[in-house]
Write a protein that holds these residues in place. Structure first.
Motif, PDB file in Angstrom:
ATOM      1  N   CYS A 517       0.819  -1.214   0.000  1.00  0.00           N
ATOM      2  CA  CYS A 517       0.000   0.000   0.000  1.00  0.00           C
ATOM      3  C   CYS A 517       0.853   1.264   0.000  1.00  0.00           C
ATOM      4  O   CYS A 517       0.341   2.346   0.292  1.00  0.00           O
ATOM      5  N   ASP A 518       2.149   1.107  -0.294  1.00  0.00           N
ATOM      6  CA  ASP A 518       3.066   2.259  -0.330  1.00  0.00           C
ATOM      7  C   ASP A 518       3.043   3.021   0.996  1.00  0.00           C
ATOM      8  O   ASP A 518       2.968   4.243   1.043  1.00  0.00           O
ATOM      9  N   GLY A 519       3.095   2.251   2.095  1.00  0.00           N
ATOM     10  CA  GLY A 519       3.023   2.850   3.430  1.00  0.00           C
ATOM     11  C   GLY A 519       4.386   3.066   4.046  1.00  0.00           C
ATOM     12  O   GLY A 519       5.348   3.456   3.362  1.00  0.00           O
ATOM     13  N   LEU A 520       4.501   2.781   5.344  1.00  0.00           N
ATOM     14  CA  LEU A 520       5.719   3.043   6.111  1.00  0.00           C
ATOM     15  C   LEU A 520       6.653   1.832   6.004  1.00  0.00           C
ATOM     16  O   LEU A 520       6.384   0.767   6.583  1.00  0.00           O
ATOM     17  N   VAL A 521       7.729   2.012   5.290  1.00  0.00           N
ATOM     18  CA  VAL A 521       8.705   0.928   5.088  1.00  0.00           C
ATOM     19  C   VAL A 521      10.013   1.332   5.782  1.00  0.00           C
ATOM     20  O   VAL A 521      10.611   2.362   5.446  1.00  0.00           O
ATOM     21  N   ILE A 522      10.431   0.546   6.751  1.00  0.00           N
ATOM     22  CA  ILE A 522      11.673   0.811   7.486  1.00  0.00           C
ATOM     23  C   ILE A 522      12.838   0.258   6.674  1.00  0.00           C
ATOM     24  O   ILE A 522      12.939  -0.953   6.418  1.00  0.00           O
ATOM     25  N   LEU A 523      13.723   1.146   6.250  1.00  0.00           N
ATOM     26  CA  LEU A 523      14.893   0.737   5.468  1.00  0.00           C
ATOM     27  C   LEU A 523      16.067   0.365   6.361  1.00  0.00           C
ATOM     28  O   LEU A 523      16.787  -0.603   6.083  1.00  0.00           O
ATOM     29  N   ASP A 524      16.273   1.129   7.414  1.00  0.00           N
ATOM     30  CA  ASP A 524      17.403   0.854   8.307  1.00  0.00           C
ATOM     31  C   ASP A 524      17.133   1.535   9.652  1.00  0.00           C
ATOM     32  O   ASP A 524      16.584   2.647   9.692  1.00  0.00           O
ATOM     33  N   ALA A 525      17.513   0.888  10.740  1.00  0.00           N
ATOM     34  CA  ALA A 525      17.336   1.445  12.084  1.00  0.00           C
ATOM     35  C   ALA A 525      18.544   1.068  12.920  1.00  0.00           C
ATOM     36  O   ALA A 525      18.942  -0.105  12.967  1.00  0.00           O
ATOM     37  N   ARG A 526      19.109   2.072  13.591  1.00  0.00           N
ATOM     38  CA  ARG A 526      20.289   1.864  14.434  1.00  0.00           C
ATOM     39  C   ARG A 526      20.041   2.510  15.787  1.00  0.00           C
ATOM     40  O   ARG A 526      19.478   3.601  15.881  1.00  0.00           O
ATOM     41  N   TYR A 527      20.502   1.820  16.838  1.00  0.00           N
ATOM     42  CA  TYR A 527      20.353   2.310  18.211  1.00  0.00           C
ATOM     43  C   TYR A 527      21.741   2.359  18.842  1.00  0.00           C
ATOM     44  O   TYR A 527      22.419   1.331  18.956  1.00  0.00           O
TER      45      TYR A 527
END
Length: 643
Positions: A517-527
């Motif tokens: 649905c062309d929504g929220l796509v997480i490409l990369d996350a760093r903590y």
């Protein structure tokens, strides 16, 4: 553990026998390690309690067996044996107060004896709390106030004028003060303070003067709230100073009076119609003005032979944390740890305090204010004091640095009497004070230059000395954290990796739904750590899969005011360091990037990405167990983002 001994090793040892353990094993101090082991085995067999049948012999054997064990425990370890050979039982006690495991062999004895001297100093410090002060005053006003002329009356060159002025710099004061205090009982302390002063001649003492005083003070704590103290001179009968303080959670009341010898003898002398002498009296009240605020009000009233005085003031203080992980200064979060790693600048943690007030005391009346700031990591404090009264405008500016056992500070004051620079240096409670008179006139320009030059020097010292040293401490801390993460937290890393494997299917399913649905796509996350420098490299945690698993209906929401390290798939890579979640995501075909401090809530997509009148998708569970995607408007998302 080598280099560490517990309290049982030296329990019951003869304090003066430095070869007692060798006597227990019947060996010389030159015995080898092999000889010590063999003798220990022999004596352990002889004195082992399980080999004794007679109960009376068993008790004696047990005592000897424990003694042999103590001797072997000390002499079999090279660190404890060397400390015992040098200082006997005292050397074993010193090993408990410091870490000698990494001290080089050629430096061991020097380090042990330094620790012995330090322990002796601490025993004296705890017994009498000695404090000393040496004050050496100089009059350097000739450098700024005087102009010199040649024999013919013409002015000399600036360099010659400086040499003449430098020659006229004089020492005008020398004093030595010393104070000790001893505990008489749990609630009573005795304080003795003495001072000897030598001054140059002035006024009614043209030939100079010598003054000496010795004061004795008794302090008694009647209760946690009520204190009392009495002070008198031990060299002459000059009277008695009485002071009492009462404290509660919201206010402090102090009352002080001085009973002079003339007042004490007044009832026994004929008055001859003279006025009744009243003792000086001072009463001050400090009260918290607001229930949840450090702001305090002060009211002080006093009467003395010089006249009455009333002072009113307001004071407050605040703690500030400028690290990226903090949202506000007055709202602590659950992410704070009991210790903090050094920041890269040393300026992240600081406190400020201010005071405003006025006093009514005849010609001495005036308005006054004070502001101070303390950088807690560096131990540096700056303060400014201003006063406007009938005597004119006066000010003071200064700062100081305080370490564990040392301190150094300086300030410049400008008032009607002139310009004075004061330098203080303290080491282990002993202070050297250098007050230097720069001018006997109210010279603002001299005062400003006297304040600007030291400030410039301090800025250079911070830039080239304090800041590099602080950054080095930070790098050392982060290197140790990285090593600890590899060696001591291997189980934590393994559990985190297993958790990520468990979340992988959920994360993949959520991302497929969002891409559809062309929504929220997480490409990369760093903590990882908020501050980015060479010390934080390799400390970021890849949390892409855990964050993808948290996406629901094109939204990502994580509550704030608590650490994100507890989220499944997350972990704290380094304690005591502010951390940030960095997310790169795609929404409606456009890529975005967000950095969210650890204590702040996460709401994605960000508000700025919702400015287009597009629709979003929501996954709805049907009654038959199948899923379908429906469109929801931007308004629906905004309602969800408001929580």
């Amino acid at each position: 553990m080598p280099g560490n001994v517990d309290g049982s090793i030296d329990a019951g040892l003869p304090p003066d026998d430095q070869e007692h353990f060798y006597s227990v094993l019947n060996l010389p101090k030159t015995a080898s390690d092999q000889e010590i082991r063999e003798r220990y085995r022999q004596l352990s067999i002889v004195f082992h309690p399980d080999k004794q049948v007679d109960e009376r012999r068993k008790e004696a054997a047990t005592q000897r067996f424990l003694e042999v064990q103590k001797a072997y425990e000390v002499l079999s370890d090279p660190v404890t044996r060397r400390a015992y050979d040098i200082l006997g039982p005292e050397g074993l006690q010193l090993l408990q107060s410091a870490d000698f495991k990494h001290v080089a062999e050629e430096e061991f004895e020097d380090a042990l004896r330094r620790q012995q001297r330090e322990q002796a100093r601490l025993r004296v410090e705890q017994a009498v709390h000695p404090r000393g002060n040496i004050t050496i005053g100089f009059d350097a006003s000739s450098l700024f106030d005087d102009e010199y002329a040649a024999a013919d009356g013409s002015l000399v060159s600036p360099w010659q004028n400086f040499l003449f002025a430098l020659h006229d710099v004089r020492k005008n004061k020398f004093s030595v003060r010393h104070r000790i205090q001893a505990e008489v009982s749990k609630k009573t302390w005795l304080v003795l303070a003495s001072r000897v002063t030598l001054g140059s001649g002035s006024g009614n003492r043209p030939g100079g003067y010598v003054g000496s005083t010795m004061m004795g003070t008794v302090r008694h704590h009647f209760s946690p709230r009520l204190d009392f103290e009495a002070t008198t001179s031990l060299l002459s009968v000059s009277g008695l100073i009485l002071k009492s303080t009462y404290r509660t959670d919201d206010y402090v009341v102090t009352c002080q009076s001085e009973l002079s010898s003339a007042f004490i003898a007044q009832p026994f002398r004929p008055r001859r119609n003279g006025p009744l002498l009243l003792p000086p009296l001072s009463v001050s009240v400090f009260r918290r003005l607001f229930p949840k605020s450090p702001t305090q009000g002060m009211l002080e009233a006093s009467i003395s032979p010089t006249g009455p005085r009333i002072a009113i003031g307001v004071t407050s203080s605040a703690f500030h944390d400028s690290s990226p992980d903090r949202v506000t200064d007055d709202e602590p979060s659950d992410t704070e740890s009991p210790f903090r790693a050094p920041s890269s600048s040393g300026l992240a943690l600081y406190s400020s305090d201010w005071q405003l007030g006025f006093d009514l005391a005849g010609l001495g009346s005036g308005l006054n204010g004070r502001y101070g700031i303390t950088f807690l990591e560096l131990g540096v404090t700056f303060q400014t004091v201003l006063r406007l009264g009938f005597a004119g405008f006066t000010w003071l500016a200064g700062g100081d640095w305080r370490g564990n056992n040392a301190a150094i500070g300086a300030n410049v004051s400008v008032n009607s009497d002139g310009v004075v620079v004061r330098v203080d240096a303290t080491y282990h409670g002993q202070t050297l004070t250098l007050p230097i008179i720069l001018s006997h006139e109210h010279n603002q320009s001299v005062g400003l230059w006297a304040a600007v030059l030291p400030s410039t020097v301090l800025a250079l010292v911070y830039h080239f000395r304090l800041r590099p040293r602080h950054r080095k401490q930070r790098l050392t801390y982060l290197q140790q954290a990285r090593q600890q993460l590899r060696e001591e937290k291997s189980d934590l890393l393994r559990q985190c990796q297993e958790t990520i494997l468990l979340l992988q299917d959920t994360a993949s399913r959520h991302m497929r739904a969002e891409e559809a649905c062309d929504g929220l796509v997480i490409l990369d996350a760093r903590y990882g750590p908020s501050e980015r420098d060479e010390g934080t490299e390799g400390l970021d945690v890849d949390v892409t899969i855990p964050v993808r698993a948290l996406v629901n209906s094109s939204q990502l929401y994580i509550p704030g005011k608590r650490s994100k390290a507890g989220i499944p798939g997350f972990y704290d890579p380094v304690a005591g360091v502010p951390k940030t979640l960095r997310v790169r995501y795609r929404f409606r075909g456009r890529e975005h990037y967000a950095e969210i401090p650890d204590s702040m809530p996460v709401v994605l997509p960000l508000k700025g990405t919702l400015r287009f009148p597009t629709q979003m998708c929501a996954m709805i569970l049907r009654g038959d167990g199948t899923r379908s995607f429906h469109n929801v408007t931007k308004e629906a998302l905004s309602l969800g983002a408001q929580h």
